[in-house]
Design an enzyme around this catalytic site. Structure first.
Site, PDB file in Angstrom:
ATOM      1  N   SER A  14      -6.713 -11.543   5.325  1.00  0.00           N
ATOM      2  CA  SER A  14      -5.770 -10.671   6.040  1.00  0.00           C
ATOM      3  C   SER A  14      -5.868 -10.883   7.556  1.00  0.00           C
ATOM      4  CB  SER A  14      -6.079  -9.215   5.685  1.00  0.00           C
ATOM      5  OG  SER A  14      -5.572  -8.357   6.686  1.00  0.00           O
TER       6      SER A  14
HETATM    7  N1  LIG Z   1       0.148  -3.533  11.848  1.00  0.00           N
HETATM    8  C1  LIG Z   1      -0.887  -3.402  10.866  1.00  0.00           C
HETATM    9  C2  LIG Z   1      -0.535  -4.251   9.673  1.00  0.00           C
HETATM   10  C3  LIG Z   1      -1.454  -3.986   8.510  1.00  0.00           C
HETATM   11  C4  LIG Z   1      -0.933  -4.625   7.234  1.00  0.00           C
HETATM   12  O1  LIG Z   1       0.284  -4.614   6.962  1.00  0.00           O
HETATM   13  N2  LIG Z   1      -1.842  -5.169   6.430  1.00  0.00           N
HETATM   14  C5  LIG Z   1      -1.444  -5.736   5.178  1.00  0.00           C
HETATM   15  C6  LIG Z   1      -2.411  -6.833   4.771  1.00  0.00           C
HETATM   16  S1  LIG Z   1      -2.457  -8.159   5.925  1.00  0.00           S
HETATM   17  C7  LIG Z   1      -1.475  -4.645   4.122  1.00  0.00           C
HETATM   18  O2  LIG Z   1      -2.282  -3.752   4.198  1.00  0.00           O
HETATM   19  N3  LIG Z   1      -0.576  -4.708   3.137  1.00  0.00           N
HETATM   20  C8  LIG Z   1      -0.550  -3.763   2.069  1.00  0.00           C
HETATM   21  C9  LIG Z   1       0.400  -2.628   2.290  1.00  0.00           C
HETATM   22  O3  LIG Z   1       0.992  -2.523   3.395  1.00  0.00           O
HETATM   23  O4  LIG Z   1       0.589  -1.845   1.371  1.00  0.00           O
HETATM   24  C10 LIG Z   1      -2.233  -3.797  11.465  1.00  0.00           C
HETATM   25  O5  LIG Z   1      -2.237  -4.587  12.408  1.00  0.00           O
HETATM   26  O6  LIG Z   1      -3.267  -3.289  11.016  1.00  0.00           O
END
Ligand SMILES: N[C@@H](CCC(=O)N[C@@H](CS)C(=O)NCC(=O)O)C(=O)O
Length: 218
Positions: A14
């Site tokens: 990630s």
């Molecule tokens: N803007 C957020 C983005 C976080 C994000 O979207 N992470 C993804 C993985 S890279 C995630 O958790 N996806 C699962 C979901 O949104 O349900 C950050 O920088 O922490």
């Protein structure tokens, strides 16, 4: 230092998790890493949703203080635990430039990267030239920010470099040719050298290669 190690809910490939992990490494902070496999829905359990209703990784738990959004976690860690403020200077104008770069990354560079690569990596869709052009336009802006500056927000490496280098590490692993953006190419080499003693290869390159393996399957 925190009373108990700071917990970080994460997954190795990630990108935002990697930015937080690298920031912690540069700060010489130990994190208690808790693997949260979003592919298996581990971020959708009632316990996880109680902690972070937005169900994203990374999520940090610093002795009961819960925070998500990687850039907010990065700046919190420097504010709370930095031996000095070099990664996120308190000087209002220096900090404002770093905040601008962090917001540029969140809302433009990384967003356009996601628009281009999410369909390719996770939905097996074809390369979309229009999205590639938008991403390249953002790289062009980053290249301009680096005119006459060794790092994205000025003379020193900051949290903005640590988050932006994650995106560039990914596209490098994907074989994206950014050599025409000369300032970025030089900055990338400089920033990698700065981060290598803190586990850049272990965290960032390994994570980027995991993502690149999705690309090769398509
Ligand atoms: N803007 C957020 C983005 C976080 C994000 O979207 N992470 C993804 C993985 S890279 C995630 O958790 N996806 C699962 C979901 O949104 O349900 C950050 O920088 O922490």
């Amino acid at each position: 230092m925190p009373v108990q190690p700071i917990k970080l809910y994460y997954l190795p490939p990630s990108p935002p998790c990697r930015a937080v992990m690298m920031t912690a490494r540069v700060l010489e902070l130990d994190l208690h890493l808790i693997t949260t496999n979003i592919m298996n829905g581990e971020h959708m359990t009632p316990e996880y949703l109680k902690m972070n209703p937005q169900h994203t990784i990374p999520t940090m738990d610093d002795n009961g203080f819960i925070l998500w959004e990687s850039r907010a976690i990065q700046t919190y860690l420097v504010n709370a635990y930095g031996k000095d403020d070099s990664l996120y200077p308190k000087n209002p104008r220096q900090r404002a430039i770093i905040d601008q770069r962090l917001n540029f990354d969140l809302g433009t560079l990384y967003l356009r990267y996601l628009n281009l690569y999410t369909p390719i990596l996770f939905r097996g869709e074809a390369y979309d030239q229009e999205k590639a052009d938008k991403f390249d336009e953002a790289l062009g802006w980053l290249n301009t920010f680096l005119d006459g500056r060794p790092f994205v927000a000025g003379e020193n490496m900051t949290v903005a470099d640590i988050t932006i280098v994650v995106t560039i590490t990914n596209i490098d692993a994907f074989g994206y040719d950014f050599s025409s953006h000369e300032n970025i190419a030089k900055w990338f080499e400089r920033t990698k050298k700065m981060l290598e003693p803190y586990g850049y290869d272990e965290i960032d390159v390994t994570g980027a290669k995991m993502l690149a393996s999705f690309l090769k399957k398509e």
